[in-house]
Design a protein around this motif. Structure first.
Motif, PDB file in Angstrom:
ATOM      1  N   ASN A  15       0.819  -1.180   0.093  1.00  0.00           N
ATOM      2  CA  ASN A  15      -0.025  -0.118  -0.172  1.00  0.00           C
ATOM      3  C   ASN A  15       0.777   1.326   0.023  1.00  0.00           C
ATOM      4  O   ASN A  15       0.333   2.412  -0.355  1.00  0.00           O
ATOM      5  CB  ASN A  15      -0.952   0.034   1.161  1.00  0.00           C
ATOM      6  N   THR A  18       2.241   3.963  -4.833  1.00  0.00           N
ATOM      7  CA  THR A  18       1.344   4.787  -5.511  1.00  0.00           C
ATOM      8  C   THR A  18       1.133   4.739  -6.994  1.00  0.00           C
ATOM      9  O   THR A  18       0.156   4.815  -7.699  1.00  0.00           O
ATOM     10  CB  THR A  18       1.126   6.079  -4.909  1.00  0.00           C
ATOM     11  N   LYS A  39      -3.538   2.225  -2.801  1.00  0.00           N
ATOM     12  CA  LYS A  39      -3.357   3.501  -3.076  1.00  0.00           C
ATOM     13  C   LYS A  39      -2.912   3.762  -4.708  1.00  0.00           C
ATOM     14  O   LYS A  39      -2.857   4.835  -4.999  1.00  0.00           O
ATOM     15  CB  LYS A  39      -2.076   4.176  -2.492  1.00  0.00           C
ATOM     16  N   MET A  40      -2.942   2.903  -5.365  1.00  0.00           N
ATOM     17  CA  MET A  40      -2.860   2.915  -6.930  1.00  0.00           C
ATOM     18  C   MET A  40      -4.164   3.501  -7.330  1.00  0.00           C
ATOM     19  O   MET A  40      -5.190   2.998  -7.074  1.00  0.00           O
ATOM     20  CB  MET A  40      -2.414   1.808  -7.464  1.00  0.00           C
ATOM     21  N   LYS A  41      -4.008   4.486  -8.153  1.00  0.00           N
ATOM     22  CA  LYS A  41      -5.009   5.206  -9.016  1.00  0.00           C
ATOM     23  C   LYS A  41      -5.005   4.773 -10.611  1.00  0.00           C
ATOM     24  O   LYS A  41      -5.960   4.895 -10.928  1.00  0.00           O
ATOM     25  CB  LYS A  41      -5.170   6.711  -8.809  1.00  0.00           C
ATOM     26  N   VAL A  42      -3.833   4.545 -11.129  1.00  0.00           N
ATOM     27  CA  VAL A  42      -3.863   4.359 -12.414  1.00  0.00           C
ATOM     28  C   VAL A  42      -3.115   3.104 -12.576  1.00  0.00           C
ATOM     29  O   VAL A  42      -1.840   2.936 -12.161  1.00  0.00           O
ATOM     30  CB  VAL A  42      -2.920   5.529 -13.149  1.00  0.00           C
ATOM     31  N   ARG A  61     -10.140  -0.513  -4.924  1.00  0.00           N
ATOM     32  CA  ARG A  61     -11.188   0.392  -5.269  1.00  0.00           C
ATOM     33  C   ARG A  61     -10.669   1.839  -5.841  1.00  0.00           C
ATOM     34  O   ARG A  61     -11.386   2.275  -6.234  1.00  0.00           O
ATOM     35  CB  ARG A  61     -12.316   0.560  -4.085  1.00  0.00           C
ATOM     36  N   ASN A  62      -9.493   2.138  -5.443  1.00  0.00           N
ATOM     37  CA  ASN A  62      -9.223   3.370  -5.957  1.00  0.00           C
ATOM     38  C   ASN A  62      -8.595   3.517  -7.316  1.00  0.00           C
ATOM     39  O   ASN A  62      -8.440   4.731  -7.855  1.00  0.00           O
ATOM     40  CB  ASN A  62      -7.972   3.867  -4.745  1.00  0.00           C
ATOM     41  N   VAL A  63      -8.584   2.507  -7.957  1.00  0.00           N
ATOM     42  CA  VAL A  63      -8.038   2.586  -9.432  1.00  0.00           C
ATOM     43  C   VAL A  63      -9.119   3.224 -10.139  1.00  0.00           C
ATOM     44  O   VAL A  63     -10.159   2.811 -10.306  1.00  0.00           O
ATOM     45  CB  VAL A  63      -7.600   1.190  -9.856  1.00  0.00           C
ATOM     46  N   ARG A  64      -8.656   4.323 -11.043  1.00  0.00           N
ATOM     47  CA  ARG A  64      -9.580   5.069 -11.673  1.00  0.00           C
ATOM     48  C   ARG A  64      -9.411   4.801 -13.135  1.00  0.00           C
ATOM     49  O   ARG A  64     -10.370   5.154 -13.781  1.00  0.00           O
ATOM     50  CB  ARG A  64      -9.669   6.634 -11.275  1.00  0.00           C
ATOM     51  N   THR A  65      -8.231   4.606 -13.763  1.00  0.00           N
ATOM     52  CA  THR A  65      -7.727   4.686 -14.834  1.00  0.00           C
ATOM     53  C   THR A  65      -7.069   3.485 -15.163  1.00  0.00           C
ATOM     54  O   THR A  65      -6.140   2.859 -14.464  1.00  0.00           O
ATOM     55  CB  THR A  65      -7.091   5.801 -15.331  1.00  0.00           C
TER      56      THR A  65
END
Length: 93
Positions: A15, A18, A39-42, A61-65
């Motif tokens: 975690n 990022t 904490k990864m978003k991409v 759940r934080n992955v947006r792309t």
């Protein structure tokens, strides 16, 4: 980072991570599974490109792309998404 690593079987990204760079695990022929950081978003371009043995990836759940070709050439891959459900209708069917 681990591109073309022939001995890598599994990946547990902690975690504290990022960002994982493009092609970080590309062409890891024996890679079977990956669990991504909370904490990864991409998921960058070609992160798991040509990982022919990759069977499962858990995306938090934080992955947006998910960028292009992130999982290209992985024909037997199951992707699991961890999501937070805020509200469930009492009338689902």
């Amino acid at each position: 980072a681990f591109m073309k690593c022939s001995s890598l079987i599994g990946v547990l990204i902690p975690n504290s991570v990022t960002v994982v760079g493009e092609k970080a695990f590309a062409e890891c022929g024996k890679l079977d599974y990956a669990v991504l950081s909370l904490k990864m978003k991409v998921i960058k371009k070609k992160t798991f490109y040509n990982c022919y043995s990759l069977n499962s990836v858990l995306i938090m759940r934080n992955v947006r792309t998910i960028e292009e070709y992130a999982f290209d050439s992985n024909s037997s891959l199951d992707i699991y998404f961890m999501m937070v459900i805020i509200n469930i209708s009492p009338h689902l069917s």
